[in-house]
Design a protein around this motif. Structure first.
Motif, mmCIF file in Angstrom:
data_model
loop_
_atom_site.group_PDB
_atom_site.id
_atom_site.type_symbol
_atom_site.label_atom_id
_atom_site.label_comp_id
_atom_site.label_asym_id
_atom_site.label_seq_id
_atom_site.Cartn_x
_atom_site.Cartn_y
_atom_site.Cartn_z
ATOM 1 N N LEU A 173 0.830 -1.207 0.000
ATOM 2 C CA LEU A 173 0.000 0.000 0.000
ATOM 3 C C LEU A 173 0.864 1.257 0.000
ATOM 4 N N ALA A 174 1.919 1.251 0.837
ATOM 5 C CA ALA A 174 2.780 2.431 0.929
ATOM 6 C C ALA A 174 3.477 2.726 -0.382
ATOM 7 N N SER A 175 3.830 1.682 -1.145
ATOM 8 C CA SER A 175 4.485 1.902 -2.433
ATOM 9 C C SER A 175 3.569 2.608 -3.415
ATOM 10 N N LYS A 176 2.246 2.503 -3.191
ATOM 11 C CA LYS A 176 1.268 3.194 -4.036
ATOM 12 C C LYS A 176 0.878 4.553 -3.457
ATOM 13 N N GLY A 177 1.526 4.936 -2.341
ATOM 14 C CA GLY A 177 1.224 6.223 -1.726
ATOM 15 C C GLY A 177 0.079 6.176 -0.737
ATOM 16 N N LYS A 178 -0.372 4.970 -0.341
ATOM 17 C CA LYS A 178 -1.482 4.832 0.591
ATOM 18 C C LYS A 178 -0.950 4.460 1.969
ATOM 19 N N PRO A 179 -1.445 5.098 3.031
ATOM 20 C CA PRO A 179 -0.947 4.794 4.376
ATOM 21 C C PRO A 179 -1.518 3.482 4.893
ATOM 22 N N ILE A 180 -0.929 2.983 5.960
ATOM 23 C CA ILE A 180 -1.412 1.748 6.571
ATOM 24 C C ILE A 180 -2.797 1.929 7.178
ATOM 25 N N SER A 181 -3.178 3.169 7.450
ATOM 26 C CA SER A 181 -4.519 3.442 7.981
ATOM 27 C C SER A 181 -5.598 3.371 6.915
ATOM 28 N N ASP A 182 -5.203 3.173 5.666
ATOM 29 C CA ASP A 182 -6.175 3.111 4.580
ATOM 30 C C ASP A 182 -7.141 1.947 4.792
ATOM 31 N N SER A 183 -8.383 2.145 4.384
ATOM 32 C CA SER A 183 -9.414 1.134 4.619
ATOM 33 C C SER A 183 -9.206 -0.141 3.816
ATOM 34 N N THR A 184 -8.329 -0.103 2.815
ATOM 35 C CA THR A 184 -8.088 -1.302 1.991
ATOM 36 C C THR A 184 -6.971 -2.178 2.545
ATOM 37 N N TYR A 185 -6.427 -1.825 3.714
ATOM 38 C CA TYR A 185 -5.308 -2.580 4.273
ATOM 39 C C TYR A 185 -5.685 -4.047 4.530
ATOM 40 N N ASP A 186 -6.861 -4.274 5.134
ATOM 41 C CA ASP A 186 -7.280 -5.648 5.415
ATOM 42 C C ASP A 186 -7.479 -6.436 4.124
ATOM 43 N N SER A 187 -7.983 -5.782 3.110
ATOM 44 C CA SER A 187 -8.165 -6.451 1.818
ATOM 45 C C SER A 187 -6.828 -6.827 1.196
ATOM 46 N N GLU A 188 -5.843 -5.950 1.363
ATOM 47 C CA GLU A 188 -4.514 -6.229 0.829
ATOM 48 C C GLU A 188 -3.891 -7.422 1.552
ATOM 49 N N ILE A 189 -4.156 -7.546 2.839
ATOM 50 C CA ILE A 189 -3.661 -8.707 3.593
ATOM 51 C C ILE A 189 -4.224 -9.999 3.012
ATOM 52 N N GLU A 190 -5.513 -9.989 2.682
ATOM 53 C CA GLU A 190 -6.135 -11.195 2.121
ATOM 54 C C GLU A 190 -5.517 -11.566 0.776
ATOM 55 N N ILE A 191 -5.138 -10.566 -0.005
ATOM 56 C CA ILE A 191 -4.508 -10.839 -1.296
ATOM 57 C C ILE A 191 -3.157 -11.510 -1.095
ATOM 58 N N VAL A 192 -2.379 -11.029 -0.116
ATOM 59 C CA VAL A 192 -1.078 -11.645 0.163
ATOM 60 C C VAL A 192 -1.262 -13.067 0.693
#
Length: 636
Positions: free
Chosen positions: A425-444
């Motif tokens: 997320l951070a590499s795309k300029g989005k902070p860890i507080s972003d609402s898509t963080y949990d979704s990104e975890i599922e992708i990994v």
């Protein structure tokens, strides 16, 4: 020659029709074309003087609908009998996409063909030829309509006495004859150099001009390709054709190494491609209309990957429903390593790491006392996860722009998924507080589960329904991978990867979409290169343009960006058409460059096109053509 009194274009056209005498003929598709100024005289109330014409100009009365051959992204060709040569290129593309049932035509454009000899001099932008298909026993033809009234016949244009093809104004056109068998090799070449990749982009046509204005003649062949790599709302039900064409362009990109995946990723791509062929041969008995129950783990993971991993736009949809956690922070004792610096047998020590917003901090002391010894903002960094479930190895490769790569080692899967999601997320300029963080975890986690399938669900080849004899390896992997393994060994590796795919029936469209989503996650996905020279630089450099940003890099080391500019930070851009230089302003800094490998208008259109794509919304019912022309057309 015919003396004309000053009058409107409609009066001149009416007088011509009266003189020609064929009253019963339909003249509605005829118009005046000035060969000297390369412009259509189509404004009915304008006069000849309005267009700046005098007695020395040559004007022809010709049909606006002409024959044109289009090669589609899946390498099939369609033959248009009535392509509109007087309308803008963007309107022509919209018409073709409408009849091919391809949504979002703004993502595609028409490209001039290129063969290897055209790529030798990337800086000779005027040397690009046009190509025409000639008959060769009917091989490789596909009948299809891309115009509501098109007739799918292969008709040739008029020839001069010496056998060369004539253009509509009587001059011999700069045309190379091609057989349908040669179509598969156009613009495909293994291991392109950066010069050759930049030269490929010189062939894009101007969206705001007509075909005739760009020296496209009747009977020429153009390539329909996805030009902008920002795909909105890929839907299995509504985008079957769009997904099919995108899948074919993606496979060619992987095989020709326009993108360079790892060997493991190449095998996964090959496995999905092989699964597509199997699904085409033996389609599922009942295609799923809705997602199955979540008790099926494989199905749930696959659906989650499709619904959450399509692209940033899909993830952004969750912003409206999930509240972000602004206090979220990660802390852990992790191992840190710099490759090529430490000895191979040196064991990395545990260090304290913290992650907040888009920044990762490193402490030499495992207790984390005092200020951090190293702070890294991960925006624009390259993040590459490396997982080996069998050896329980979890490594994250982090490479800042213009700096050397370093590694962070994790002890367990849960910790690895949390930190990898935050870094991505951070590499795309989005902070860890972003609402898509949990979704990104599922992708990994999905990526890790794929390897768990390979450990727990590896099947005996004797029980499979396919064999290595069905795999022609050169159709599935690049030449670089083929050279490392014997064909039989490589076929076994592809078959193993195929057996590791989730054990459920997939439609071919589902598998193609899965391939596209994986293609989008590659680090070098969707980058279009140009050779440029900045005003304050003494040497030539590469300009890379991607869906979220553009960057400049050394032409001899293109993997390490020197400077990156995001579209969200771009304040303005314009072109000085007299000197053919583009100037843009980012955060108050002005930069100017000339393009050496293509016309500066192509670069200008790329920037405006990506800005337009970022403004799109999924609920938009109509394409805003006026805004597209405003952002991409420029003023000349």
């Amino acid at each position: 020659e015919w003396p004309l009194r000053p009058g409107t274009i409609s009066e001149v056209t009416l007088k011509l029709v009266e003189l020609l005498g064929n009253v019963g003929k339909n003249w509605s598709r005829y118009s005046l074309w000035c060969t000297d100024k390369k412009t259509w005289l189509i404004a009915p109330r304008a006069t000849l003087n309005t267009y700046g014409l005098d007695a020395g100009n040559k004007v022809i009365f010709t049909t606006t609908n002409k024959k044109l051959t289009i090669q589609l992204p899946d390498r099939t060709t369609i033959h248009l009998e009535k392509a509109d040569f007087s309308n803008t290129l963007f309107s022509v593309v919209c018409t073709i996409c409408r009849d091919l049932r391809v949504r979002h035509p703004e993502e595609l454009s028409l490209l001039r063909c290129a063969k290897e000899e055209d790529l030798k001099d990337a800086r000779n932008v005027t040397a690009r030829r046009t190509f025409r298909v000639r008959k060769s026993g009917g091989a490789g033809k596909k009948k299809g309509k891309a115009d509501g009234s098109s007739q799918n016949s292969m008709n040739t244009v008029g020839n001069a006495s010496n056998g060369e093809t004539m253009s509509p104004n009587g001059s011999v056109a700069n045309v190379a004859q091609l057989t349908p068998d040669e179509l598969d090799h156009i613009d495909i070449k293994e291991g392109k150099t950066m010069d050759e990749r930049a030269a490929m982009n010189a062939g894009w046509l101007d969206s705001s001009k007509s075909l005739m204005e760009q020296d496209v003649q009747e009977g020429d062949m153009l390539l329909l390709r996805f030009k902008y790599f920002a795909f909105l709302d890929l839907n299995q039900q509504r985008d079957e054709s769009r997904i099919n064409y995108l899948f074919n362009q993606a496979t060619r990109s992987v095989l020709s190494e326009d993108v360079v995946p790892t060997e493991a990723e190449c095998l996964e791509f090959a496995a999905i491609q092989f699964a597509v062929e199997q699904a085409n041969r033996n389609p599922p008995k009942l295609a799923r209309a809705v997602s199955p129950g979540k008790d099926d783990l494989d199905s749930a993971l696959a659906d989650l990957e499709v619904s959450l991993g399509a692209n940033d736009n899909d993830l952004d949809k969750l912003n409206n429903t999930v509240l972000p956690n602004y206090n979220r922070e990660l802390q852990a004792n992790l191992k840190f390593k710099k490759p090529k610096r430490f000895l191979f047998f040196a064991k990395p020590k545990l260090h304290k790491f913290t992650f907040r917003d888009t920044t990762m901090s490193f402490y030499k002391d495992s207790n984390g006392s005092g200020p951090p010894d190293f702070v890294q903002d991960l925006k624009d960094c390259s993040i590459v996860p490396e997982v080996d479930m069998k050896k329980r190895k979890y490594i994250l490769h982090i490479k800042p722009p213009g700096a050397k790569e370093y590694l962070v080692l994790f002890s367990d899967k849960e910790e690895f998924c949390n930190w990898t999601a935050a870094c991505r997320l951070a590499s795309k300029g989005k902070p860890i507080s972003d609402s898509t963080y949990d979704s990104e975890i599922e992708i990994v986690k999905t990526m890790c589960n794929m390897q768990e399938h390979s450990m727990t669900l590896r099947l005996n080849r004797n029980k499979t329904t396919v064999t290595t004899d069905e795999i022609k390896t050169e159709d599935f992997v690049s030449a670089r991978i083929s050279r490392k393994n014997k064909p039989e060994q490589l076929a076994n590796l592809i078959l193993d990867a195929h057996n590791c795919l989730p054990r459920r029936e997939h439609t071919a469209t589902e598998l193609r979409l899965k391939y596209i989503l994986k293609w989008e996650r590659l680090n070098d996905f969707g980058i279009s290169y140009f050779i440029v020279k900045f005003d304050k630089s003494k040497k030539e450099e590469l300009l890379g343009i991607a869906r979220t940003h553009m960057f400049k890099t050394d032409i001899n080391n293109p993997t390490e960006p020197i400077k990156t500019w995001h579209w969200t930070s771009l304040q303005s851009w314009n072109v000085n058409w007299e000197v053919r230089k583009l100037t843009f302003n980012v955060d108050g800094d002005s930069h100017s460059f000339a393009c050496l490998s293509a016309d500066i208008k192509i670069v200008h259109e790329y920037i405006g096109g990506y800005i337009f794509l970022t403004l799109r919304k999924e609920n938009d019912t109509e394409l805003d053509k006026e805004m597209f022309y405003k952002l991409t057309g420029g003023w000349q």
